[in-house]
Each structure stands twice: as structure tokens, then as C-alpha cells.
Design an enzyme around this catalytic site. Structure first.
Site, PDB file in Angstrom:
ATOM      1  N   CYS A 252       0.811  -1.226   0.000  1.00 21.37           N
ATOM      2  CA  CYS A 252       0.000   0.000   0.000  1.00 21.37           C
ATOM      3  C   CYS A 252       0.842   1.273   0.000  1.00 21.37           C
ATOM      4  CB  CYS A 252      -0.932   0.026   1.200  1.00 21.37           C
ATOM      5  SG  CYS A 252      -1.929  -1.452   1.329  1.00 21.37           S
TER       6      CYS A 252
ATOM      7  N   HIS B 198      -3.438   6.927   3.231  1.00 17.03           N
ATOM      8  CA  HIS B 198      -3.818   5.642   2.650  1.00 17.03           C
ATOM      9  C   HIS B 198      -5.213   5.273   3.153  1.00 17.03           C
ATOM     10  CE1 HIS B 198      -3.925   1.728   1.090  1.00 17.03           C
ATOM     11  NE2 HIS B 198      -3.768   1.113   2.244  1.00 17.03           N
TER      12      HIS B 198
ATOM     13  N   ASN C 105     -10.031  -0.356   0.136  1.00 21.52           N
ATOM     14  CA  ASN C 105      -8.573  -0.245   0.112  1.00 21.52           C
ATOM     15  C   ASN C 105      -8.056  -0.765  -1.229  1.00 21.52           C
ATOM     16  OD1 ASN C 105      -5.811  -0.616   0.444  1.00 21.52           O
ATOM     17  ND2 ASN C 105      -5.978  -1.650   2.421  1.00 21.52           N
TER      18      ASN C 105
HETATM   19  N1  ACO Z   1     -18.191  -9.086   9.456  1.00 23.02           N
HETATM   20  C1  ACO Z   1     -18.595  -9.374  10.716  1.00 23.02           C
HETATM   21  N2  ACO Z   1     -17.741  -9.705  11.699  1.00 23.02           N
HETATM   22  C2  ACO Z   1     -16.444  -9.757  11.402  1.00 23.02           C
HETATM   23  C3  ACO Z   1     -15.954  -9.471  10.099  1.00 23.02           C
HETATM   24  C4  ACO Z   1     -16.897  -9.147   9.115  1.00 23.02           C
HETATM   25  N3  ACO Z   1     -16.528  -8.848   7.852  1.00 23.02           N
HETATM   26  N4  ACO Z   1     -14.618  -9.586  10.111  1.00 23.02           N
HETATM   27  C5  ACO Z   1     -14.278  -9.936  11.353  1.00 23.02           C
HETATM   28  N5  ACO Z   1     -15.360 -10.032  12.127  1.00 23.02           N
HETATM   29  C6  ACO Z   1     -15.426 -10.387  13.544  1.00 23.02           C
HETATM   30  C7  ACO Z   1     -14.193 -11.123  14.003  1.00 23.02           C
HETATM   31  O1  ACO Z   1     -14.309 -12.506  13.717  1.00 23.02           O
HETATM   32  C8  ACO Z   1     -14.199 -10.847  15.486  1.00 23.02           C
HETATM   33  O2  ACO Z   1     -15.075 -11.711  16.120  1.00 23.02           O
HETATM   34  P1  ACO Z   1     -14.666 -12.389  17.529  1.00 23.02           P
HETATM   35  O3  ACO Z   1     -14.482 -11.229  18.463  1.00 23.02           O
HETATM   36  O4  ACO Z   1     -15.823 -13.260  17.807  1.00 23.02           O
HETATM   37  O5  ACO Z   1     -13.377 -13.101  17.258  1.00 23.02           O
HETATM   38  C9  ACO Z   1     -14.768  -9.433  15.571  1.00 23.02           C
HETATM   39  O6  ACO Z   1     -15.460  -9.200  14.327  1.00 23.02           O
HETATM   40  C10 ACO Z   1     -13.709  -8.371  15.749  1.00 23.02           C
HETATM   41  O7  ACO Z   1     -12.634  -8.636  14.871  1.00 23.02           O
HETATM   42  P2  ACO Z   1     -11.335  -7.781  14.820  1.00 23.02           P
HETATM   43  O8  ACO Z   1     -10.386  -8.361  13.839  1.00 23.02           O
HETATM   44  O9  ACO Z   1     -10.841  -7.488  16.198  1.00 23.02           O
HETATM   45  O10 ACO Z   1     -11.937  -6.421  14.237  1.00 23.02           O
HETATM   46  P3  ACO Z   1     -11.254  -5.049  14.095  1.00 23.02           P
HETATM   47  O11 ACO Z   1     -12.007  -4.035  14.795  1.00 23.02           O
HETATM   48  O12 ACO Z   1      -9.767  -5.128  14.319  1.00 23.02           O
HETATM   49  O13 ACO Z   1     -11.476  -4.768  12.536  1.00 23.02           O
HETATM   50  C11 ACO Z   1     -10.254  -4.817  10.485  1.00 23.02           C
HETATM   51  C12 ACO Z   1     -10.915  -5.646  11.568  1.00 23.02           C
HETATM   52  C13 ACO Z   1     -11.298  -4.002   9.808  1.00 23.02           C
HETATM   53  C14 ACO Z   1      -9.603  -5.778   9.501  1.00 23.02           C
HETATM   54  C15 ACO Z   1      -9.176  -3.902  11.109  1.00 23.02           C
HETATM   55  O14 ACO Z   1      -8.376  -4.624  11.987  1.00 23.02           O
HETATM   56  C16 ACO Z   1      -8.311  -3.221  10.093  1.00 23.02           C
HETATM   57  O15 ACO Z   1      -8.749  -2.396   9.334  1.00 23.02           O
HETATM   58  N6  ACO Z   1      -7.006  -3.511  10.122  1.00 23.02           N
HETATM   59  C17 ACO Z   1      -6.082  -2.881   9.229  1.00 23.02           C
HETATM   60  C18 ACO Z   1      -6.058  -3.576   7.914  1.00 23.02           C
HETATM   61  C19 ACO Z   1      -5.186  -2.839   6.947  1.00 23.02           C
HETATM   62  O16 ACO Z   1      -4.963  -1.657   7.084  1.00 23.02           O
HETATM   63  N7  ACO Z   1      -4.644  -3.479   5.925  1.00 23.02           N
HETATM   64  C20 ACO Z   1      -3.853  -2.663   5.045  1.00 23.02           C
HETATM   65  C21 ACO Z   1      -2.945  -3.313   4.238  1.00 23.02           C
HETATM   66  S1  ACO Z   1      -3.568  -4.135   2.842  1.00 23.02           S
HETATM   67  C22 ACO Z   1      -2.258  -4.434   1.787  1.00 23.02           C
HETATM   68  O17 ACO Z   1      -1.126  -4.075   2.080  1.00 23.02           O
HETATM   69  C23 ACO Z   1      -2.516  -5.160   0.512  1.00 23.02           C
END
Ligand code: ACO
Length: 325
Positions: free
Chosen positions: A112, A251, A281
Site C-alpha cells: 500500500c 492511505h 482499500n
Molecule cells: N463481518 C462481521 N464480523 C467480522 C468481520 C466481518 N466482515 N470480520 C471480522 N469479524 C469479527 C471477528 O471474527 C471478530 O469476532 P470475535 O471477536 O468473535 O473473534 C470481531 O469481528 C472483531 O474482529 P477484529 O479483527 O478485532 O476487528 P477489528 O475491529 O480489528 O477490525 C479490520 C478488523 C477491519 C480488519 C481492522 O483490523 C483493520 O482495518 N485492520 C487494518 C487492515 C489494513 O490496514 N490493511 C492494510 C494493508 S492491505 C495491503 O497491504 C494489501
């Protein structure tokens, strides 16, 4: 000698993939996606469209806006983790399409952060006097490596391409830029198969190892910290503060990451470009597309200070301060 952005351009595919459509595909819901990420829909290419097809549209638009002819290009750099092929490079495919026969061409891979890496590389060639005119792009079709059975990742990603033409000038231009990496976080964002570690096989396909794997929570923490630190360093290099910015182009990974970084940088939310609600993204394409849209919407005037900042797989990060011309 300084690098000056002479023109920007972008392209996204027509097909829209909404949160409601994703509800039909995995166990998720619109409310969760909007609350946790800010994303409402993203653009997805069809089976016949590859990264270079989007890149060429963005490149042509940037060249037109810059009033630069393809034959004047000295170098083309494409940042992508979804090239058409491992080789030839996507930048060589562009060179052919543009008939930019005077241009050297290569791809870089910084996930990214790729577009900011491109800016930094182009800047070295321009400042050293080696090249005068450089076309840089972030271009991705992440839908091709997204697992639409994995709710942790498939809600996040989209396709698009953004481009900028840089040219040598007497005044800035690019005032400050930094790029960085921390390979210790490499396993947090990975496409496990398809390279020399795990060449494509029936087994790798069966195990879905050609798709993006991500440890979201860890990347999130890294992102918030590094966006603030890197931004502060380039603002200091440029001799300005967060309040002097006309525009912040971060980003586009997650609205909560953007909000938290802006708060810590004391940047007015109205000055922040957000398009992840419409595009998700798009990895290396996110920043140049956001910049190009902001320019098209008349959100940047000559003399304005613009901060670009990103992070991504690698792990990598980068930031740049531009004085807009
Ligand atoms: N729908 C519903 N529930 C979901 C989903 C979904 N799509 N995805 C995850 N959950 C659930 C999880 O299973 C978890 O359940 P649990 O508590 O029973 O285990 C709960 O929601 C919370 O999950 P978390 O992973 O803690 O959620 P978080 O608030 O961290 O959000 C997210 C997840 C959106 C992925 C976030 O962590 C994020 O944006 N991270 C950064 C990602 C990023 O920036 N990537 C960039 C690089 S990409 C590249 O380089 C190609």
C-alpha cells in the site's frame, strides 16, 4: 532541482460491489463493515480486465493534465502487488501501450506504500539530473487475489489505478519525502503462494494460498503509530506544521485509522481526503486516486501544502509533503 507534480489522473472499474452484496457471500453485515471500516462499496474488475488496463487509463489522463507527450517520458514506475504478470513488468506493458520509447520502465513492490516509494525514487532521478520527466503509478486489481469466502479480508479491498507526472522544476514541488520498512512484520500481510517459496501447485490452489492473508488487528496498531510518526518527520523536514496543511491524503485502509491519525496530528477533518467509502482499500492505488479526485474537485490550489502518508505490507510506510503547483 525539484520534482514538481505536473498532472494527475485515475481510473476505477465500473462494476460496484456493495456491502449488501457481500452479505450474500460471507457471514457479515453492512452495519459491521461501515462501523469497523467506513467502507460501503468498492469497484471490481471483470475477468477480462488486468491491472495494466486500469493503469493505462490513469496514465493517459495524467499525461493529458500535465500536457506531457508520451515521447517526453524518461521513466515509468508502477507500484503494484497485482501485476499482470511476474514479468514482463506492468510498467513495460504501459510503455508499449503509450509508445513511450524513450522511457526506462520498472515495477516496484511496497504494497500500500508503493506510490510514495515511487515518488521517492522518481525524486532521486530528477534531483540528480538523470531524468527530467517521470510517470509514476499505483495500480491494483486486488479483487484478483482476494478470497471472497474470507470475511476478515474480502470486505476491505477494491481495484483502481492512479497516476502522476513529475517533472524537474526550479521550485518545489516535492518538499520532503521519507520511506521506511520493518520486515519483522512481514507475516502480518502476505500472499503465501505463487512465488519461489511456494510455487503454484494443485495443493496451493486447494489451500487458497494465492489469496491475501492478513492479521488485521496488528496491522491496525502499526498503521496508527507509523502514520503519525512518519507524518511528523516529513512535516518537520518541510518546515511546516499540521495546521499549515491544505490537504491530507492518507492511505485508505480504514476510517478509524485515518480518524485516529488526524486527531493526533491536529489536522482539521475537513482537510482530509476520504474515498474508502466508495472504493475500499486499493493498496498502492489508494493515495494517487484520492489525490487525483481531490485535484479534480478543485480541493487543491497552487501553493497549497499537501501531505501524503501511507503504510502497508512488508511492513512498509512512507510520507511526502508537496507544495502544489
Ligand atoms: N463481518 C462481521 N464480523 C467480522 C468481520 C466481518 N466482515 N470480520 C471480522 N469479524 C469479527 C471477528 O471474527 C471478530 O469476532 P470475535 O471477536 O468473535 O473473534 C470481531 O469481528 C472483531 O474482529 P477484529 O479483527 O478485532 O476487528 P477489528 O475491529 O480489528 O477490525 C479490520 C478488523 C477491519 C480488519 C481492522 O483490523 C483493520 O482495518 N485492520 C487494518 C487492515 C489494513 O490496514 N490493511 C492494510 C494493508 S492491505 C495491503 O497491504 C494489501
Amino acid at each position: 532541482m525539484y520534482s514538481v507534480i505536473k498532472g494527475v489522473g485515475h481510473a476505477v472499474p465500473e462494476r460496484v460491489l456493495t456491502n449488501q452484496q457481500l452479505e450474500e457471500m460471507v457471514d457479515t453485515n453492512d452495519e459491521w463493515i461501515v462501523q469497523r471500516t467506513g467502507i460501503r462499496e468498492r469497484r471490481i474488475t471483470d475477468a477480462n480486465t488486468a491491472t495494466s488496463d486500469l493503469a493505462i487509463q490513469a496514465a493517459r489522463q495524467a499525461l493529458e493534465n500535465a500536457q506531457v507527450a508520451p515521447e517526453d517520458l524518461d521513466l515509468i514506475i508502477v507500484a503494484t502487488v497485482t501485476p499482470d504478470h511476474a514479468f514482463p513488468s506492468t510498467s513495460c506493458l504501459l510503455q508499449r501501450e503509450l509508445e513511450a520509447w524513450g522511457a526506462a520502465a520498472f515495477d516496484i513492490e511496497a504494497a500500500c506504500t508503493g506510490f510514495i516509494y515511487c515518488l521517492s525514487i522518481a525524486d532521486q532521478f530528477i534531483k540528480s539530473g538523470t531524468y527530467r520527466t517521470v510517470l509514476v503509478l499505483g495500480a491494483e486489481t486486488l479483487s484478483k487475489i482476494t478470497d471472497y469466502t474470507d470475511r476478515n479480508t474480502c470486505i476491505l479491498f477494491g481495484d483502481g489505478a492512479g497516476a502522476a507526472v513529475l517533472q524537474a522544476g526550479e521550485e518545489p514541488g516535492l518538499m520532503a519525502v521519507e520511506i521506511g520498512a520493518d520486515g519483522r512484520g512481514g507475516e502480518l500481510l502476505v500472499q503465501p503462494a505463487g512465488g519461489s517459496r511456494n510455487p503454484a501447485s494443485t495443493e496451493t490452489v486447494k489451500n487458497r494460498q494465492h489469496f491475501i492473508k492478513m492479521a488485521g488487528r496488528e496491522v491496525f496498531k502499526f498503521a496508527v503509530r507509523i502514520m503519525v510518526e512518519s507524518s511528523k518527520r516529513v512535516l518537520e523536514q518541510a518546515g511546516i506544521s499540521g495546521q499549515d496543511l491544505a490537504l491530507l491524503v492518507p492511505h485508505q485502509a480504514n476510517l478509524r485509522i485515518i480518524d485516529s491519525a488526524c486527531k493526533r496530528l491536529a489536522v482539521d477533518p475537513e482537510k482530509v481526503v476520504v474515498n474508502l467509502d466508495r472504493y475500499g482499500n486499493m493498496s498502492a492505488a489508494s493515495i494517487p486516486i484520492a489525490l487525483s479526485e481531490a485535484a479534480q474537485q478543485g480541493r487543491i490550489a497552487s501553493g497549497d501544502h499537501v501531505l501524503l502518508v501511507g503504510f502497508g505490507g512488508g511492513l512498509t510506510w512512507g510520507a511526502a509533503v508537496i507544495k502544489w503547483k
